[in-house]
Design an enzyme around this catalytic site. Structure first.
Site, mmCIF file in Angstrom:
data_model
loop_
_atom_site.group_PDB
_atom_site.id
_atom_site.type_symbol
_atom_site.label_atom_id
_atom_site.label_comp_id
_atom_site.label_asym_id
_atom_site.label_seq_id
_atom_site.Cartn_x
_atom_site.Cartn_y
_atom_site.Cartn_z
ATOM 1 N N ALA A 1 9.772 21.510 -39.351
ATOM 2 C CA ALA A 1 8.703 20.637 -38.847
ATOM 3 C C ALA A 1 7.330 21.176 -39.201
ATOM 4 O O ALA A 1 6.381 21.049 -38.439
ATOM 5 C CB ALA A 1 8.840 20.503 -37.331
ATOM 6 N N ALA A 41 -14.686 -15.118 7.110
ATOM 7 C CA ALA A 41 -14.921 -15.389 5.691
ATOM 8 C C ALA A 41 -16.390 -15.179 5.355
ATOM 9 O O ALA A 41 -17.275 -15.471 6.152
ATOM 10 C CB ALA A 41 -14.501 -16.824 5.365
ATOM 11 N N ARG A 94 2.147 11.645 -47.064
ATOM 12 C CA ARG A 94 2.396 10.219 -47.339
ATOM 13 C C ARG A 94 2.139 9.324 -46.126
ATOM 14 O O ARG A 94 2.039 8.112 -46.250
ATOM 15 C CB ARG A 94 3.841 10.038 -47.851
ATOM 16 C CG ARG A 94 4.064 10.637 -49.236
ATOM 17 C CD ARG A 94 5.549 10.794 -49.580
ATOM 18 N NE ARG A 94 6.145 11.964 -48.935
ATOM 19 C CZ ARG A 94 7.414 12.360 -49.121
ATOM 20 N NH1 ARG A 94 8.205 11.674 -49.923
ATOM 21 N NH2 ARG A 94 7.879 13.438 -48.506
ATOM 22 N N LYS A 145 -6.502 -0.578 -7.318
ATOM 23 C CA LYS A 145 -6.627 0.775 -7.883
ATOM 24 C C LYS A 145 -6.582 1.821 -6.783
ATOM 25 O O LYS A 145 -7.267 1.675 -5.779
ATOM 26 C CB LYS A 145 -7.947 0.906 -8.649
ATOM 27 C CG LYS A 145 -8.089 2.236 -9.351
ATOM 28 C CD LYS A 145 -9.510 2.735 -9.413
ATOM 29 C CE LYS A 145 -9.926 3.383 -8.115
ATOM 30 N NZ LYS A 145 -11.244 4.024 -8.162
ATOM 31 N N ASP A 148 11.847 14.901 -39.465
ATOM 32 C CA ASP A 148 11.428 13.516 -39.702
ATOM 33 C C ASP A 148 12.619 12.560 -39.862
ATOM 34 O O ASP A 148 12.499 11.515 -40.472
ATOM 35 C CB ASP A 148 10.501 13.440 -40.927
ATOM 36 C CG ASP A 148 11.196 13.801 -42.239
ATOM 37 O OD1 ASP A 148 12.337 14.310 -42.202
ATOM 38 O OD2 ASP A 148 10.586 13.576 -43.307
ATOM 39 N N GLY A 150 8.072 24.616 -49.392
ATOM 40 C CA GLY A 150 9.332 23.898 -49.598
ATOM 41 C C GLY A 150 10.310 24.113 -48.458
ATOM 42 O O GLY A 150 10.136 25.003 -47.623
ATOM 43 N N GLY A 171 5.706 20.521 -42.246
ATOM 44 C CA GLY A 171 5.010 19.733 -43.270
ATOM 45 C C GLY A 171 3.842 18.945 -42.683
ATOM 46 O O GLY A 171 3.779 18.697 -41.486
ATOM 47 N N LYS A 209 2.928 14.613 -39.173
ATOM 48 C CA LYS A 209 4.007 13.622 -39.304
ATOM 49 C C LYS A 209 5.008 13.646 -38.164
ATOM 50 O O LYS A 209 5.283 12.599 -37.558
ATOM 51 C CB LYS A 209 4.742 13.798 -40.637
ATOM 52 C CG LYS A 209 5.932 12.846 -40.748
ATOM 53 C CD LYS A 209 6.454 12.703 -42.144
ATOM 54 C CE LYS A 209 7.239 13.891 -42.595
ATOM 55 N NZ LYS A 209 7.830 13.646 -43.927
ATOM 56 N N ARG A 252 -22.852 -13.278 8.608
ATOM 57 C CA ARG A 252 -23.329 -14.231 7.624
ATOM 58 C C ARG A 252 -24.387 -15.049 8.310
ATOM 59 O O ARG A 252 -24.365 -15.202 9.537
ATOM 60 C CB ARG A 252 -22.185 -15.100 7.072
ATOM 61 C CG ARG A 252 -21.462 -15.883 8.118
ATOM 62 C CD ARG A 252 -20.232 -16.581 7.545
ATOM 63 N NE ARG A 252 -19.633 -17.427 8.559
ATOM 64 C CZ ARG A 252 -18.331 -17.633 8.700
ATOM 65 N NH1 ARG A 252 -17.472 -17.041 7.897
ATOM 66 N NH2 ARG A 252 -17.891 -18.424 9.639
HETATM 67 C C1 UD1 Z 1 14.023 16.149 -48.187
HETATM 68 C C2 UD1 Z 1 15.135 16.696 -49.098
HETATM 69 C C3 UD1 Z 1 15.858 15.516 -49.737
HETATM 70 C C4 UD1 Z 1 16.402 14.595 -48.652
HETATM 71 C C5 UD1 Z 1 15.309 14.167 -47.668
HETATM 72 C C6 UD1 Z 1 15.950 13.468 -46.475
HETATM 73 C C7 UD1 Z 1 14.538 18.880 -50.024
HETATM 74 C C8 UD1 Z 1 13.965 19.608 -51.179
HETATM 75 N N1 UD1 Z 1 14.550 17.555 -50.120
HETATM 76 O O1 UD1 Z 1 13.085 15.466 -49.006
HETATM 77 O O2 UD1 Z 1 16.914 15.969 -50.540
HETATM 78 O O3 UD1 Z 1 17.009 13.457 -49.232
HETATM 79 O O4 UD1 Z 1 14.591 15.312 -47.172
HETATM 80 O O5 UD1 Z 1 14.981 12.879 -45.622
HETATM 81 O O6 UD1 Z 1 14.962 19.509 -49.073
HETATM 82 N N2 UD1 Z 1 9.097 20.910 -44.369
HETATM 83 C C9 UD1 Z 1 8.674 22.125 -43.891
HETATM 84 N N3 UD1 Z 1 8.131 23.014 -44.759
HETATM 85 C C10 UD1 Z 1 7.989 22.742 -46.078
HETATM 86 C C11 UD1 Z 1 8.425 21.491 -46.572
HETATM 87 C C12 UD1 Z 1 8.984 20.593 -45.672
HETATM 88 O O7 UD1 Z 1 8.800 22.427 -42.694
HETATM 89 O O8 UD1 Z 1 7.487 23.628 -46.800
HETATM 90 C C13 UD1 Z 1 9.699 19.964 -43.420
HETATM 91 C C14 UD1 Z 1 8.869 18.710 -43.243
HETATM 92 O O9 UD1 Z 1 7.989 18.838 -42.141
HETATM 93 C C15 UD1 Z 1 9.936 17.649 -42.968
HETATM 94 C C16 UD1 Z 1 11.167 18.194 -43.665
HETATM 95 O O10 UD1 Z 1 10.927 19.550 -43.910
HETATM 96 O O11 UD1 Z 1 10.208 17.496 -41.595
HETATM 97 C C17 UD1 Z 1 11.464 17.480 -44.958
HETATM 98 O O12 UD1 Z 1 10.343 17.581 -45.816
HETATM 99 P P1 UD1 Z 1 9.867 16.354 -46.707
HETATM 100 O O13 UD1 Z 1 8.685 16.763 -47.479
HETATM 101 O O14 UD1 Z 1 9.774 15.132 -45.882
HETATM 102 O O15 UD1 Z 1 11.112 16.245 -47.701
HETATM 103 P P2 UD1 Z 1 11.635 14.973 -48.511
HETATM 104 O O16 UD1 Z 1 10.803 14.785 -49.709
HETATM 105 O O17 UD1 Z 1 11.778 13.825 -47.603
HETATM 106 CA CA CA Z 2 11.308 13.447 -45.478
#
Ligand code: UD1
Ligand code: CA
Length: 456
Positions: free
Chosen positions: A10, A423, A16, A351, A103, A78, A12, A23, A440
């Site tokens: 969680a 009244a 988008r 209220k 997500d 990543g 990211g 997110k 009144r």
């Molecule tokens: C990812 C998967 C994809 C899958 C999809 C499903 C990878 C490389 N790709 O893609 O195969 O089909 O989810 O929904 O795993 N996050 C971090 N740190 C980071 C990057 C991401 O905590 O450095 C977290 C994000 O907050 C998110 C989750 O990982 O909750 C997935 O990241 P996101 O960028 O949404 O991956 P997708 O492109 O959807």
């Molecule tokens: Ca995703």
């Protein structure tokens, strides 16, 4: 059941989403999406959960509270790198670790439990949860070999045209043998189109090392959707709304038009209650049995007892007791307690007030900061004048009293039991029990007034 652990990713930003809100905190039916992921994880029997946080770390921690542990991912390099951050808490422990994205809010505890079971009974080092998508755009694709075994996962940006046609997708959810997971994470690289350390590469590495990698294909893609943008957010909200309404219908609640009704996740509703079109029930609202919640009513964080009828009204942070009617067009604002068998009618605003049992306020009234007893009749147009421009004041009205139409009750003031307010009175002083208060000017009639006007 083996030792079950979990990592929720969680960290990211959710570029988008085009939002200043991180997110995983975007709400769906009243809860941040990551909260659903946490609950499903807990339901699958996991004790230790590590949430990997980064963007908006503090806000995410506040949302998830202290039921999970946290690992900080300072730079988002990543999903593989994200899981690595949980090494301090999990590395070296024996058991199986669920890895799930913050997500994917529709994945259920049931599905996760099945995923664990499939994994635990297979002896695999990794089991990926997959689904068949009509349109697999945006997801990692599952590449299987001729024997049907999972070989690797390829991200859309790295896939060949042929691989892009694959409809089986990675839901982003896995169960790994914990030790194998952290060992393999040390060997992943970022040599891909996005320059990221992909968690998905762990599967290919395990496969190459001769380990077994399995897949569990869930039968419902809709439960697997990942929320990357507002379009998916709206779709997830639609699906979650339907799921919530369905749960209540299974419990004996009638929905006249479920698709046009918003019931947030933590609302409870008693049997034989009827919910009409456009109703919105929010927060930790509780609705009793045999209630009627009419068209376009909105109820937030309130408790409604049995046999209450609410028509086209708004109620916030209040309690409404049995057999009471509210509306149409009433507004019960926070900190109000309404008794049994009360009538709150058209255009009444209340209220921070208490209304005793059997009290009636049928039309066009403002009741602010008042404590009103039982069997009180509050006439149309009554205003509790609670604000002097600087401070708010309280009024007290005793049992069985009668407040005539169009009265102003200037607070602070106390009206006794069985008293009468004529009244049109502007009440500035206390009224003893059983007295009549009237303030009144006496009426005068000027004769032949019409003729006087004609002469001008
Ligand atoms: C990812 C998967 C994809 C899958 C999809 C499903 C990878 C490389 N790709 O893609 O195969 O089909 O989810 O929904 O795993 N996050 C971090 N740190 C980071 C990057 C991401 O905590 O450095 C977290 C994000 O907050 C998110 C989750 O990982 O909750 C997935 O990241 P996101 O960028 O949404 O991956 P997708 O492109 O959807
Ligand atoms: Ca995703």
């Amino acid at each position: 059941m083996s030792n079950r652990m979990a990592v929720i990713m969680a960290a990211g930003k959710g570029t988008r989403m085009k939002s200043s809100l991180y997110k995983v905190l975007h709400p769906i039916c009243g809860l941040p999406m990551v909260e659903y992921v946490k609950r499903a994880t807990q339901e699958s029997g996991v004790k230790d959960i590590v949430a990997v946080v980064g963007h908006g770390a503090e806000a995410v921690q506040e949302a998830l509270g202290n039921s999970v542990h946290y690992a900080l991912q300072e730079e988002q390099l990543g999903t593989g790198h994200a899981v690595q951050q949980a090494a301090e808490q999990l590395e070296g422990r024996s058991g199986h670790t669920l890895v799930i994205c913050g997500d994917t809010p529709l994945i259920t505890g049931d599905t996760l439990n099945k995923l664990f079971e499939v994994h635990e009974s297979s002896g695999s080092k990794a089991t990926v949860l997959t689904a068949i998508a009509e349109d697999s755009t945006g997801y990692g694709r599952i590449v299987r070999n001729a024997q049907g075994h999972v070989e690797r996962i390829v991200e859309e940006t790295d896939a060949t045209d042929e691989e892009r046609l694959i409809k089986e997708i990675n839901t982003g959810t896995f169960v790994f043998d914990n030790e194998a997971l952290f060992k393999s994470l040390k060997n992943i690289t970022n040599g891909n189109a996005q320059g990221e350390y992909y968690l998905t590469d762990v599967l290919g590495l395990l496969e190459e090392a001769g380990e077994t990698v399995s897949a569990y294909a869930m039968d419902n893609f809709e439960d697997a959707i990942g929320i990357n943008d507002r379009i998916a957010l709206a779709e997830a909200t639609r699906l979650m709304r339907a799921r919530i309404a369905r749960r209540h219908m299974m419990n004996g609640v009638t929905f006249v038009n479920p698709a046009a009704t918003q019931i947030e996740a933590d609302v409870t509703i008693g049997q034989d209650t009827v919910i009409e079109t456009g109703v919105s029930l929010k927060g930790n609202t509780t609705i009793g049995k045999n209630c009627f919640i009419g068209v376009n009513s909105e109820i937030y964080a309130s408790e409604i007892a049995d046999n209450v009828s609410i028509t086209q009204s708004t109620i916030e942070e209040s309690f409404i007791d049995e057999n009471t009617g509210v509306g149409p067009y009433a507004h019960v604002r926070p900190a109000s307690t309404i008794g049994k068998n009360v009538n709150i009618g058209n255009f009444v605003e209340i209220k921070n007030s208490i209304l005793g049992d059997n009290t009636k306020s049928a039309h066009l009234t403002y009741i602010g900061d008042a404590t009103i007893g039982r069997n009180v009749n509050i006439g149309s147009g009554t205003i509790f004048v609670n604000y002097d421009g600087v401070n708010k004041h309280r009024a007290i009205v005793g049992d069985d009293s009668f407040i005539g139409c169009n009265s102003n009750i200037l607070s602070p003031v106390t009206v006794g039991d069985r008293s009468f307010i004529a009244a049109g009175t502007t009440l500035t002083d206390d009224v003893p029990d059983e007295a009549l208060a009237i303030s009144r000017t006496d009426q005068i009639n000027i004769a032949k007034y019409w003729q006087k006007l004609q002469k001008k």
